[in-house]
Design an enzyme around this catalytic site. Structure first.
Site, PDB file in Angstrom:
ATOM      1  N   LYS A  38      69.720  66.796  42.533  1.00 47.40           N
ATOM      2  CA  LYS A  38      70.542  67.569  43.479  1.00 47.40           C
ATOM      3  C   LYS A  38      70.097  67.248  44.905  1.00 47.40           C
ATOM      4  O   LYS A  38      69.058  66.602  45.113  1.00 47.40           O
ATOM      5  CB  LYS A  38      70.372  69.057  43.180  1.00 47.40           C
ATOM      6  CG  LYS A  38      68.958  69.568  43.447  1.00 47.40           C
ATOM      7  CD  LYS A  38      68.744  70.967  42.878  1.00 47.40           C
ATOM      8  CE  LYS A  38      67.322  71.450  43.161  1.00 47.40           C
ATOM      9  NZ  LYS A  38      66.970  72.648  42.405  1.00 47.40           N
ATOM     10  N   ARG A 136      67.650  85.409  40.378  1.00 49.14           N
ATOM     11  CA  ARG A 136      68.719  84.609  40.991  1.00 49.14           C
ATOM     12  C   ARG A 136      69.853  84.586  39.964  1.00 49.14           C
ATOM     13  O   ARG A 136      70.306  85.652  39.552  1.00 49.14           O
ATOM     14  CB  ARG A 136      68.219  83.187  41.322  1.00 49.14           C
ATOM     15  CG  ARG A 136      67.349  83.153  42.542  1.00 49.14           C
ATOM     16  CD  ARG A 136      67.215  81.751  43.153  1.00 49.14           C
ATOM     17  NE  ARG A 136      67.148  80.645  42.208  1.00 49.14           N
ATOM     18  CZ  ARG A 136      66.663  79.451  42.514  1.00 49.14           C
ATOM     19  NH1 ARG A 136      66.183  79.206  43.734  1.00 49.14           N
ATOM     20  NH2 ARG A 136      66.649  78.473  41.634  1.00 49.14           N
ATOM     21  N   TYR A 276      63.461  66.032  78.155  1.00 47.25           N
ATOM     22  CA  TYR A 276      64.094  67.299  78.510  1.00 47.25           C
ATOM     23  C   TYR A 276      63.056  68.396  78.713  1.00 47.25           C
ATOM     24  O   TYR A 276      62.108  68.516  77.936  1.00 47.25           O
ATOM     25  CB  TYR A 276      65.031  67.742  77.382  1.00 47.25           C
ATOM     26  CG  TYR A 276      66.270  66.908  77.220  1.00 47.25           C
ATOM     27  CD1 TYR A 276      67.097  66.623  78.307  1.00 47.25           C
ATOM     28  CD2 TYR A 276      66.631  66.427  75.970  1.00 47.25           C
ATOM     29  CE1 TYR A 276      68.249  65.870  78.140  1.00 47.25           C
ATOM     30  CE2 TYR A 276      67.787  65.675  75.794  1.00 47.25           C
ATOM     31  CZ  TYR A 276      68.588  65.395  76.880  1.00 47.25           C
ATOM     32  OH  TYR A 276      69.724  64.664  76.709  1.00 47.25           O
ATOM     33  N   MET A 324      68.556  64.517  70.482  1.00 46.28           N
ATOM     34  CA  MET A 324      69.485  64.389  69.354  1.00 46.28           C
ATOM     35  C   MET A 324      69.310  63.057  68.630  1.00 46.28           C
ATOM     36  O   MET A 324      69.283  62.997  67.405  1.00 46.28           O
ATOM     37  CB  MET A 324      70.919  64.564  69.850  1.00 46.28           C
ATOM     38  CG  MET A 324      71.913  64.758  68.730  1.00 46.28           C
ATOM     39  SD  MET A 324      73.572  65.080  69.341  1.00 46.28           S
ATOM     40  CE  MET A 324      73.445  66.739  69.953  1.00 46.28           C
TER      41      MET A 324
HETATM   42  C1  LIG Z   1      65.726  72.482  41.747  1.00 44.35           C
HETATM   43  C2  LIG Z   1      65.505  72.973  40.390  1.00 44.35           C
HETATM   44  C3  LIG Z   1      64.541  72.368  39.550  1.00 44.35           C
HETATM   45  C4  LIG Z   1      63.575  71.307  40.040  1.00 44.35           C
HETATM   46  O1  LIG Z   1      62.479  71.930  40.691  1.00 44.35           O
HETATM   47  P1  LIG Z   1      61.226  71.085  41.176  1.00 44.35           P
HETATM   48  O2  LIG Z   1      60.246  72.109  41.643  1.00 44.35           O
HETATM   49  O3  LIG Z   1      61.691  70.212  42.290  1.00 44.35           O
HETATM   50  O4  LIG Z   1      60.760  70.280  40.021  1.00 44.35           O
HETATM   51  C5  LIG Z   1      64.484  72.796  38.235  1.00 44.35           C
HETATM   52  N1  LIG Z   1      65.283  73.775  37.774  1.00 44.35           N
HETATM   53  C6  LIG Z   1      66.189  74.401  38.557  1.00 44.35           C
HETATM   54  C7  LIG Z   1      67.028  75.488  37.984  1.00 44.35           C
HETATM   55  C8  LIG Z   1      66.320  74.033  39.885  1.00 44.35           C
HETATM   56  O5  LIG Z   1      67.210  74.660  40.662  1.00 44.35           O
END
Ligand SMILES: *Cc1c(COP(=O)(O)O)cnc(C)c1O
Length: 384
Positions: A38, A136, A276, A324
């Site tokens: 992701k 969550r 700046y 930037m």
């Molecule tokens: C992002 C995520 C992971 C991976 O976590 P890491 O600490 O980067 O290994 C695993 N499970 C879920 C549900 C996540 O959202």
């Protein structure tokens, strides 16, 4: 390097392979390895990392969104893909058609999947997220029982797995909360079995748990940050080396380097200001180098007057404010520095190294955020 790159990211195939091998060797028998790619593979480039993972035989990808999953399918990846974040209803049909596995914990979506899978004449795989204390996504208690009642009647939706996620494993060396979550997980899994379900997988562990608690591996680990050669936290590293020792074979290798080039060099006088807000004043006659990199490229503005880069294997401090698209560094003590010389922002040069963790501590954040926020527009190049 092609002239049009003002900055670029190098992804090391050999480092990536080494990290995956480290985890493959640690997997408990019967456990699959999934890689979490992701957030553009934590800034490393989703398609680049997916292709390396594919080379090394990874069979399951986890992503956050259905859009990431569809991009993987569009680019020809045939692996199993699990979407860990919520899929909104208008994407349900695309999920079914593209054989994507999704997290599911609400009855409305479940009924929609059943209807769509029936229409398509397919079996659709869901991963049921269990609430064990992270608060969550996920369900437990009566919501879980109600969900199972509906799932029982679904002929086209298959419970592929039940899973959960640790709340407090990276930030502490005290693992009592994690152990409590595992107990809740086991109880909820018994509820599912008692409701008549079988043949589903269990998964729980992300990088930290996968590294320090092999008993949390169940049927699959969800390996995120550690595949990229970064430790989830100092505490995880400490827990790990306390138990398994300091040997070289235990060291993860960072996969990503981030580089730019010197755009201009000039001499300025003692007393001159830089950038700046005139936030930096030279105390001696100095040579400065202007770099074509700034906060819009992900170079955190908190590094103004604090960060440093590597040029000819030496540290050059960032002076003045990061703008930037431009940053100024002091190269007075690196007289060999010249226009278009390579500059390392993250990574090693000579015997110096700048780690994502070094930038994180200067910018007041964690290594995850430093790499995950590297913008998509930066070119990623796979190197050996
Ligand atoms: C992002 C995520 C992971 C991976 O976590 P890491 O600490 O980067 O290994 C695993 N499970 C879920 C549900 C996540 O959202």
């Amino acid at each position: 390097m092609d002239a049009h790159y003002s900055n670029w990211i190098e992804i090391s195939r050999s480092a990536y392979r080494k990290n995956l091998e480290f985890f493959k060797n640690r997997l408990m028998p019967g456990t699959d390895l999934s890689v979490v790619i992701k957030a553009n593979a934590y800034g490393h480039g989703m398609l680049e990392i997916a292709s390396l993972a594919d080379e090394f035989g990874v069979k399951i990808f986890c992503v956050h969104s259905i859009s990431e999953a569809l991009a993987l399918r569009k680019n020809g990846f045939r692996q199993r893909i699990v979407v860990l974040g919520p899929t909104i209803k208008c994407f349900a049909e695309a999920a079914v058609k593209n054989d994507i596995e999704v997290v599911c914990y609400n009855i409305e979506n479940l009924e929609l999947y059943e209807e769509l899978a029936k229409k398509a004449g397919r079996i659709f795989n869901i991963h049921l997220k269990l609430e064990t204390g992270t608060n969550r996504q996920g369900i437990s208690g009566s919501a879980l029982l109600a969900f199972l009642d509906v799932l029982k009647k679904c002929e086209h939706v298959k419970l592929r797995a039940a899973y959960s996620h640790f709340a407090n494993i990276e930030d502490t060396t005290d693992h009592s909360y994690a152990k409590m979550q595992i107990e809740r997980f086991k109880n909820e899994v018994s509820l599912i079995r008692n409701a008549g379900f079988s043949g589903f997988d269990l998964h729980f562990a992300s990088s930290a748990a996968a590294t320090i608690f092999t008993k949390t591996h169940f049927n699959m680990i969800r390996l995120g940050i550690a595949q990229y050669g970064l430790w989830p936290s100092k505490e995880t590293y400490l827990s790990y080396i306390t138990e398994f020792g300091h040997g070289d074979e235990h060291i993860l290798t960072p996969v990503l380097s981030w580089k730019t080039v010197i755009g201009q060099i000039k001499k300025i006088n003692a007393g001159d200001f830089v950038g700046y807000g005139c936030s930096h004043q030279m105390t001696r006659e100095s040579t400065i180098a202007i770099l074509p990199i700034g906060y819009s490229d992900g170079y955190d503005r908190h590094l103004s007057n604090q960060g440093y880069v590597l040029i000819h294997g030496k540290r050059a401090p960032v002076i003045g404010r990061i703008a930037m698209n431009l940053t100024t560094v002091d190269v007075t003590d690196i007289p060999e520095a010249a226009v278009e010389d390579e500059v390392v922002l993250i990574g090693s040069q000579g015997d110096q190294i700048i780690r994502a963790e070094d930038i994180a501590s200067l910018a007041g954040t964690i290594n995850y955020e430093v790499v995950a926020r590297l913008p998509e527009h930066i070119t990623r190049i796979i190197v050996e």
